[in-house]
Design a protein around this motif. Structure first.
Motif, PDB file in Angstrom:
ATOM      1  N   VAL A 106       1.137  -0.915   0.291  1.00 15.28           N
ATOM      2  CA  VAL A 106      -0.032  -0.322   0.327  1.00 15.28           C
ATOM      3  C   VAL A 106       0.749   1.663   0.010  1.00 15.28           C
ATOM      4  CG1 VAL A 106      -1.657   0.995   0.636  1.00 15.28           C
ATOM      5  CG2 VAL A 106      -1.725  -1.044   1.008  1.00 15.28           C
ATOM      6  N   GLY A 107       0.841   1.958  -1.310  1.00 20.35           N
ATOM      7  CA  GLY A 107       2.060   2.715  -1.652  1.00 20.35           C
ATOM      8  C   GLY A 107       3.138   2.729  -1.739  1.00 20.35           C
ATOM      9  N   ASP A 108       4.191   2.536  -0.888  1.00 20.22           N
ATOM     10  CA  ASP A 108       5.885   2.585  -0.964  1.00 20.22           C
ATOM     11  C   ASP A 108       6.117   1.204  -0.805  1.00 20.22           C
ATOM     12  OD1 ASP A 108       9.115   2.403   0.285  1.00 20.22           O
ATOM     13  OD2 ASP A 108       7.989   4.078  -0.638  1.00 20.22           O
ATOM     14  N   PRO A 109       6.821   0.692  -1.949  1.00 17.09           N
ATOM     15  CA  PRO A 109       7.456  -0.622  -2.018  1.00 17.09           C
ATOM     16  C   PRO A 109       7.620  -1.347  -1.272  1.00 17.09           C
ATOM     17  CG  PRO A 109       8.197   0.428  -4.092  1.00 17.09           C
ATOM     18  CD  PRO A 109       7.484   1.662  -3.131  1.00 17.09           C
ATOM     19  N   ALA A 110       8.552  -0.706   0.059  1.00 13.08           N
ATOM     20  CA  ALA A 110       8.304  -1.397   1.427  1.00 13.08           C
ATOM     21  C   ALA A 110       7.361  -1.129   2.201  1.00 13.08           C
ATOM     22  CB  ALA A 110       9.862  -0.701   1.964  1.00 13.08           C
ATOM     23  N   ALA A 111       6.782  -0.589   2.230  1.00 13.64           N
ATOM     24  CA  ALA A 111       5.390  -0.724   3.349  1.00 13.64           C
ATOM     25  C   ALA A 111       4.991  -2.102   3.115  1.00 13.64           C
ATOM     26  CB  ALA A 111       4.418   0.300   2.857  1.00 13.64           C
ATOM     27  N   PRO A 112       3.798  -2.097   4.575  1.00 16.95           N
ATOM     28  CA  PRO A 112       3.140  -2.866   4.389  1.00 16.95           C
ATOM     29  C   PRO A 112       2.015  -3.702   3.674  1.00 16.95           C
ATOM     30  CG  PRO A 112       3.026  -1.587   6.826  1.00 16.95           C
ATOM     31  CD  PRO A 112       3.549  -0.650   5.681  1.00 16.95           C
ATOM     32  N   ALA A 113       1.694  -4.286   3.192  1.00 15.25           N
ATOM     33  CA  ALA A 113       0.817  -4.888   2.191  1.00 15.25           C
ATOM     34  C   ALA A 113      -0.665  -5.505   2.315  1.00 15.25           C
ATOM     35  CB  ALA A 113       1.694  -6.306   0.923  1.00 15.25           C
ATOM     36  N   VAL A 114      -1.762  -5.400   1.655  1.00 13.70           N
ATOM     37  CA  VAL A 114      -2.788  -5.929   1.797  1.00 13.70           C
ATOM     38  C   VAL A 114      -2.496  -7.139   0.674  1.00 13.70           C
ATOM     39  CG1 VAL A 114      -3.722  -4.895   0.427  1.00 13.70           C
ATOM     40  CG2 VAL A 114      -5.058  -5.290   2.164  1.00 13.70           C
ATOM     41  N   PRO A 115      -3.100  -8.434   1.296  1.00 12.87           N
ATOM     42  CA  PRO A 115      -3.745  -9.335   0.063  1.00 12.87           C
ATOM     43  C   PRO A 115      -4.878  -8.646  -0.816  1.00 12.87           C
ATOM     44  CG  PRO A 115      -3.332 -10.392   1.866  1.00 12.87           C
ATOM     45  CD  PRO A 115      -3.575  -9.033   2.652  1.00 12.87           C
ATOM     46  N   VAL A 116      -4.679  -9.219  -2.009  1.00 11.91           N
ATOM     47  CA  VAL A 116      -5.489  -8.947  -3.338  1.00 11.91           C
ATOM     48  C   VAL A 116      -5.964 -10.594  -3.863  1.00 11.91           C
ATOM     49  CG1 VAL A 116      -5.978  -7.826  -4.735  1.00 11.91           C
ATOM     50  CG2 VAL A 116      -4.931  -6.570  -3.599  1.00 11.91           C
ATOM     51  N   VAL A 117      -7.175 -10.417  -3.609  1.00 17.28           N
ATOM     52  CA  VAL A 117      -7.674 -11.660  -4.768  1.00 17.28           C
ATOM     53  C   VAL A 117      -7.796 -10.851  -5.707  1.00 17.28           C
ATOM     54  CG1 VAL A 117      -9.842 -13.076  -5.108  1.00 17.28           C
ATOM     55  CG2 VAL A 117      -8.617 -12.196  -2.621  1.00 17.28           C
ATOM     56  N   ARG A 118      -7.378 -11.747  -6.392  1.00 22.15           N
ATOM     57  CA  ARG A 118      -6.626 -11.611  -8.446  1.00 22.15           C
ATOM     58  C   ARG A 118      -7.627 -12.240  -9.116  1.00 22.15           C
ATOM     59  NH1 ARG A 118      -1.040 -13.060  -9.413  1.00 22.15           N
ATOM     60  NH2 ARG A 118      -2.060 -12.424 -11.299  1.00 22.15           N
ATOM     61  N   GLY A 119      -8.508 -12.848  -8.998  1.00 20.45           N
ATOM     62  CA  GLY A 119      -9.316 -12.924  -9.449  1.00 20.45           C
ATOM     63  C   GLY A 119     -10.025 -15.065  -9.194  1.00 20.45           C
ATOM     64  N   TRP A 120     -10.799 -15.191 -10.027  1.00 24.82           N
ATOM     65  CA  TRP A 120     -11.145 -17.139  -9.798  1.00 24.82           C
ATOM     66  C   TRP A 120     -10.707 -18.102 -11.175  1.00 24.82           C
ATOM     67  CZ3 TRP A 120     -14.266 -20.290 -12.315  1.00 24.82           C
ATOM     68  CH2 TRP A 120     -14.819 -21.438 -11.512  1.00 24.82           C
TER      69      TRP A 120
END
Length: 264
Positions: A106-120
């Protein structure tokens, strides 16, 4: 003697049954309207205007109740090493399949991330056959969902298929911290769609407000109270009619058995 099944009381029985039946039916109709309005609000919340994910939840925040199903915008960089499949997911038609999930900073490449469901994808799809996420910064929209954790056991920890979307499992695959939530993308990325990845459906829907349809549920209760009152009036009337007949018969019998004194 007037009996409960006497012809004289049929009108009372029919009228009582009619009043109680109508009241119960009207109460059920209002109850159905209450449920329908709440269900409609739950769906409508998923179509609200998207907001930045930071406005709903922070990287160290617990999942907010008001964030369930909320459309959010996320901008960042995918972490391909964290890509997994989450099994046991049905598509809109009910077919069994897996979710394709990759964390996104979320934002900067070194920032915390959020899992994203890209699809099925259908069950049995090889993860290595699916396209890698874009290396450049991307911006996407999706629905915010709470992390899962019902305690399902992962029978094979050596593969990249998980039984649930658990943050504790994903955080071991990346170097960044992860949000206590995940995002279901509104639509697959271009490369994913070209490879046959379909859009994922929402696993949960947002809760409706406790005041949604309040008038309908109050009307339902009011009708049911009226039904109970009508049943009470019918019972009282029939009871009084039958007990009144018994009293008259008792008085008549007493009169017949009385000794009439003779004139002096």
């Amino acid at each position: 003697m007037v009996r409960w099944w006497s012809m004289r009381l049929w009108v009372a029985h029919l009228l009582g049954l009619l009043c109680v039946g109508i009241a119960i039916g009207m109460g059920g109709w209002q109850y159905d309207a209450w449920q329908a309005r709440r269900a409609a609000e739950r769906v409508d919340l998923t179509h609200a205007a998207p907001v930045p994910i930071g406005d709903v939840i922070g990287p160290d925040d617990p999942f907010p109740t008001a964030g369930l199903g909320r459309p959010v915008e996320v901008r960042g960089t995918f972490l391909p090493e964290g890509t997994v499949l989450v099994s046991g997911r049905a598509d809109a038609a009910g077919a069994d399949g897996d979710w394709l999930v990759t964390p996104l900073t979320v934002g900067d490449p070194a920032a915390p991330a959020v899992p994203v469901v890209r699809g099925w994808v259908p069950t049995g799809t090889d993860l290595t056959a699916l396209p890698a996420p874009p290396a450049d910064e991307v911006e996407l929209r999706g629905w915010l969902q709470p992390p899962e954790g019902s305690g399902q056991v992962d029978d094979d920890r050596s593969d990249d298929v998980l039984p649930e979307l658990r943050i504790a499992e994903l955080v071991q695959r990346v170097d960044q911290d992860l949000y206590g939530a995940y995002v279901v993308a509104e639509e697959p990325l271009a490369d994913d769609a070209a490879a046959g990845v379909a859009g994922a459906t929402l696993d949960q829907l947002p809760q409706a407000s406790r005041f949604t349809g309040l008038r309908n549920i109050l009307y339902a209760v009011e009708w049911w109270v009226f039904a109970a009152f009508a049943a009470f009036l019918w019972f009282r009337y029939v009871r009084d009619a039958t007990s009144g007949g018994d009293a008259e018969e008792a008085d008549a019998a007493a009169a017949e058995g009385a000794v009439v004194p003779s004139d002096p």
